[in-house]
Design a protein around this motif. Structure first.
Motif, mmCIF file in Angstrom:
data_model
loop_
_atom_site.group_PDB
_atom_site.id
_atom_site.type_symbol
_atom_site.label_atom_id
_atom_site.label_comp_id
_atom_site.label_asym_id
_atom_site.label_seq_id
_atom_site.Cartn_x
_atom_site.Cartn_y
_atom_site.Cartn_z
ATOM 1 N N ARG A 26 1.673 -37.844 49.944
ATOM 2 C CA ARG A 26 0.248 -38.202 49.922
ATOM 3 C C ARG A 26 -0.894 -36.911 50.277
ATOM 4 O O ARG A 26 -1.906 -37.156 49.840
ATOM 5 C CB ARG A 26 -0.171 -39.484 50.690
ATOM 6 C CG ARG A 26 0.555 -40.787 50.166
ATOM 7 C CD ARG A 26 0.281 -41.925 50.747
ATOM 8 N NE ARG A 26 0.779 -43.258 50.355
ATOM 9 C CZ ARG A 26 -0.189 -43.826 49.492
ATOM 10 N NH1 ARG A 26 -1.554 -43.421 49.004
ATOM 11 N NH2 ARG A 26 0.363 -45.052 49.256
ATOM 12 N N ALA A 31 -3.781 -35.847 39.586
ATOM 13 C CA ALA A 31 -3.148 -36.875 38.436
ATOM 14 C C ALA A 31 -2.514 -36.154 37.369
ATOM 15 O O ALA A 31 -2.899 -35.266 36.783
ATOM 16 C CB ALA A 31 -4.177 -37.661 38.118
ATOM 17 N N GLY A 36 2.155 -47.461 43.397
ATOM 18 C CA GLY A 36 1.453 -47.197 42.123
ATOM 19 C C GLY A 36 0.936 -45.706 42.188
ATOM 20 O O GLY A 36 0.086 -45.385 41.592
ATOM 21 N N VAL A 37 1.664 -44.896 43.225
ATOM 22 C CA VAL A 37 1.250 -43.745 43.471
ATOM 23 C C VAL A 37 1.933 -42.570 42.316
ATOM 24 O O VAL A 37 1.265 -41.887 41.744
ATOM 25 C CB VAL A 37 1.385 -43.170 44.667
ATOM 26 C CG1 VAL A 37 0.934 -41.440 45.016
ATOM 27 C CG2 VAL A 37 0.575 -43.861 45.839
ATOM 28 N N SER A 41 0.355 -40.698 39.443
ATOM 29 C CA SER A 41 -0.339 -41.308 38.377
ATOM 30 C C SER A 41 -1.865 -41.104 38.384
ATOM 31 O O SER A 41 -2.330 -40.374 38.953
ATOM 32 C CB SER A 41 -0.248 -43.007 39.026
ATOM 33 O OG SER A 41 -0.938 -43.135 40.109
ATOM 34 N N LYS A 42 -2.331 -41.913 37.329
ATOM 35 C CA LYS A 42 -4.062 -41.682 37.057
ATOM 36 C C LYS A 42 -4.672 -42.072 38.390
ATOM 37 O O LYS A 42 -5.964 -42.064 38.107
ATOM 38 C CB LYS A 42 -4.388 -42.298 35.838
ATOM 39 C CG LYS A 42 -3.720 -41.363 34.560
ATOM 40 C CD LYS A 42 -4.187 -42.069 33.534
ATOM 41 C CE LYS A 42 -3.339 -41.566 32.125
ATOM 42 N NZ LYS A 42 -3.735 -39.785 31.796
ATOM 43 N N ASN A 43 -4.093 -43.011 39.072
ATOM 44 C CA ASN A 43 -4.649 -43.617 40.288
ATOM 45 C C ASN A 43 -3.888 -43.059 41.405
ATOM 46 O O ASN A 43 -3.217 -44.127 42.169
ATOM 47 C CB ASN A 43 -4.805 -44.933 40.232
ATOM 48 C CG ASN A 43 -5.325 -45.708 41.540
ATOM 49 O OD1 ASN A 43 -6.292 -44.800 42.277
ATOM 50 N ND2 ASN A 43 -4.976 -46.911 41.856
ATOM 51 N N PRO A 44 -3.903 -41.852 42.014
ATOM 52 C CA PRO A 44 -3.082 -41.279 42.871
ATOM 53 C C PRO A 44 -3.302 -41.911 44.352
ATOM 54 O O PRO A 44 -2.349 -41.337 45.146
ATOM 55 C CB PRO A 44 -3.358 -39.836 42.887
ATOM 56 C CG PRO A 44 -4.899 -39.703 42.311
ATOM 57 C CD PRO A 44 -4.785 -40.677 41.297
ATOM 58 N N THR A 45 -4.372 -42.625 44.655
ATOM 59 C CA THR A 45 -4.542 -43.400 45.853
ATOM 60 C C THR A 45 -3.666 -44.561 46.059
ATOM 61 O O THR A 45 -3.343 -44.894 46.950
ATOM 62 C CB THR A 45 -5.837 -43.840 46.013
ATOM 63 O OG1 THR A 45 -6.420 -44.583 45.040
ATOM 64 C CG2 THR A 45 -6.942 -42.336 46.239
ATOM 65 N N THR A 93 -2.197 -48.508 44.523
ATOM 66 C CA THR A 93 -2.641 -50.050 44.362
ATOM 67 C C THR A 93 -2.304 -50.868 45.213
ATOM 68 O O THR A 93 -2.509 -52.087 45.143
ATOM 69 C CB THR A 93 -2.303 -50.392 42.983
ATOM 70 O OG1 THR A 93 -0.956 -50.391 42.934
ATOM 71 C CG2 THR A 93 -2.723 -49.542 41.988
#
Length: 232
Positions: A19, A29, A61-62, A74-78, A80
């Protein structure tokens, strides 16, 4: 270069290291994650630890998998999914957890006193009866404890609050079980906790928001004291 910095389990350290790389922009991403073997060597941990960390990041979801190509950011690297610090191994700071519950549950009790209906009260009473009738059945009592507080939140008639509390309840379920087990070693056993819940119920049933808030505060402060924690 990836580095381990957190004094937690090896899996949590690997998760934190990956992270950190993402947060620093070194793994943007859609970038391909280093292979399991590469991560194992860079971080000086076993491949099974890396595998478990990658699995957690995928669940959050990382990371996403591409068949035959490995794992990618992922396109949302923070991610879900929100996790309580240390919750995966049950060592989240109890004082901070109780403080957070204090902020949440005082307001919930106050709003519930103004908005509850007969169905909400029946659900609370059912949970209260179980706690009172089965003080030595820790699994049953702790589950009823969870349901009692869920009924209070449900009485607030706010879907967003309910969703957050459902998540929080899942993360804290083990803590409630430990609390009931811990009460067995204290004077009066589980009776003080049951009495505190009964007071909360009576205040909510009477429709008195301030009394409900005061009872919720008294309950959380007493529950914390049973763990040797003083809330200020």
């Amino acid at each position: 270069m990836l580095e381990l910095t957190r004094p937690d389990t090896l899996v949590e350290r690997v998760v934190a290291a990956i992270r950190a790389e993402i947060g620093a922009g070194r793994l943007p991403a859609d970038a391909r994650l280093p292979t399991e073997h590469q991560l194992s060597e860079q971080l000086n941990v076993s491949r099974s630890v890396v595998r478990e960390a990658v699995s957690q990041l995928k669940a959050d979801g990382v990371l996403v998998s591409q068949r035959g190509n490995g794992s990618f950011i992922s396109k949302n690297p923070t991610g879900t999914v929100f996790r309580l610090p240390g919750a995966s191994k049950g060592v989240a700071d109890l004082a901070q957890l109780f403080e957070m519950r204090l902020w949440i549950e005082i307001q919930a009790a106050s709003v519930a006193a103004a908005r509850r209906n007969s169905a909400d009260l029946k659900r609370m009473q059912t949970a209260l009866n179980i706690m009172q009738d089965h003080p030595d059945d820790y699994a049953k009592s702790s589950a009823a404890d969870v349901d009692f507080h869920q009924a209070i939140v449900s009485s607030c008639k706010n879907d967003y609050f309910m969703a957050f509390h459902d998540f929080l309840g899942g993360q804290l379920a083990q803590g409630r079980l430990i609390a009931w087990q811990n009460s067995a070693r204290l004077p009066g056993g589980a009776r003080p906790a049951s009495h505190e819940h009964a007071n909360m119920y009576a205040a909510i049933e009477s429709g008195d928001p301030q009394a409900a808030a005061d009872c919720a505060r008294a309950h959380l402060e007493s529950a914390a004291m049973r763990f040797g924690i003083t809330l200020t």
